[in-house]
Design an enzyme around this catalytic site. Sequence first.
Site, PDB file in Angstrom:
ATOM      1  N   CYS A 119      50.810  39.248  62.812  1.00 24.81           N
ATOM      2  CA  CYS A 119      51.468  40.145  61.864  1.00 24.81           C
ATOM      3  C   CYS A 119      51.913  39.454  60.580  1.00 24.81           C
ATOM      4  O   CYS A 119      52.206  40.124  59.590  1.00 24.81           O
ATOM      5  CB  CYS A 119      52.651  40.819  62.551  1.00 24.81           C
ATOM      6  SG  CYS A 119      52.165  41.651  64.086  1.00 24.81           S
ATOM      7  N   HIS A 250      56.287  44.179  57.713  1.00 24.70           N
ATOM      8  CA  HIS A 250      55.350  44.435  58.806  1.00 24.70           C
ATOM      9  C   HIS A 250      55.788  45.684  59.560  1.00 24.70           C
ATOM     10  O   HIS A 250      56.955  45.831  59.941  1.00 24.70           O
ATOM     11  CB  HIS A 250      55.294  43.227  59.737  1.00 24.70           C
ATOM     12  CG  HIS A 250      54.661  43.534  61.058  1.00 24.70           C
ATOM     13  ND1 HIS A 250      53.417  44.100  61.162  1.00 24.70           N
ATOM     14  CD2 HIS A 250      55.120  43.377  62.336  1.00 24.70           C
ATOM     15  CE1 HIS A 250      53.125  44.270  62.443  1.00 24.70           C
ATOM     16  NE2 HIS A 250      54.132  43.851  63.163  1.00 24.70           N
ATOM     17  N   ASN A 280      51.882  50.023  65.311  1.00 27.28           N
ATOM     18  CA  ASN A 280      51.825  48.629  64.876  1.00 27.28           C
ATOM     19  C   ASN A 280      50.363  48.196  64.818  1.00 27.28           C
ATOM     20  O   ASN A 280      49.715  48.053  65.856  1.00 27.28           O
ATOM     21  CB  ASN A 280      52.612  47.767  65.868  1.00 27.28           C
ATOM     22  CG  ASN A 280      52.624  46.291  65.507  1.00 27.28           C
ATOM     23  OD1 ASN A 280      51.821  45.823  64.706  1.00 27.28           O
ATOM     24  ND2 ASN A 280      53.524  45.543  66.120  1.00 27.28           N
TER      25      ASN A 280
END
Length: 340
Positions: A119, A250, A280
């Site tokens: 990430c 993120h 995500n």
Amino acid sequence: MVTFVTRAPALRGIVTAMPAHQESNRDLSGLFGEEMVGKIIKATGIETRPVSDGLLISDMAVAAAQILMDGLGWDKDSIDLLVLVTQTPDYPLPATSYVVHGRLGLPITTATLDLRLGCSGFVYALSIISSMMAAGGLKRALLIGGDVINSMIADDDRALRLLFGDAVAATALEASDDDRKIGFDLGADGSGAFHLMSETGGVAKSGDPRLYMDGARVLSFSLRQVAPSVARALAAVGLTADQMDHVILHQANAMMIQSLAKKIGLRDDQVVEVVRDYGNTGPASIPLAMCETFRQMTSEKPVNLLLSGFGVGWSWASAVWRTSLPRYCDIIRLPHKDQS
């Protein structure tokens, strides 16, 4: 930590590719229980996620990059550098960037490399490309990042299945002659390596890959390291959080984004949040959020961007970037590989 400032590249375009198949978290109530699913949706803000059913990183990367180059009118022979960021490569070797290079028909003059980061990977890759462009010689680069992380999650894993989306974002960067700067803060803490990990290899031929994540430790690490990293990146370029037009953290989940925004001292109108429809998406999450935000904008005025990625490793990377808005943005949905 490493903090530095260099000449900023120009952001020319972003295309995000993802599977057409969308998995609704509500539809998993029969498997995990309505109460449990409701609690997870409320805490994470994630309602639906793109989930790959046969598409590999290279499939989505090639589609996104080709549409991006076509949209910008970039000839493939003009690409000096290709950097691909993924935790779910097609194979343990060769590097997936070379698979993409070959399928796109890029010239042998295009330098090509993979970053096996998660990430934080988009900002880490942005720092590498920015530095190489500032050193001279490189004019155009493609930064491609994403995962098919659901290939590593068991169907009955209630801790992880409702969190992740599969997507790949291709970002076009070009050397600029103006005096805009970009500031970076990069860091790592390998003591957290075993709290978010997979012990298996590439996706295309893998037998039974599995992802492990200690969510509490991920949250604790993020709350500890991200705000100081952001502060260092801002200080490097002499700006404050209040001067940022858009802040793209993120996109792990809504709770984490909101907690970090409060810790950094951001206004609600600065913070970009797109987890509801995507979940995500790992290395794709920051460019996907930019793509979702900027594709409706037509302003010619430069903007101040604050970007921060964080996660597996532990690793973190923040950037403060003044750039014009991209000329071309799109989000595309790809059918099952056997249907294409």
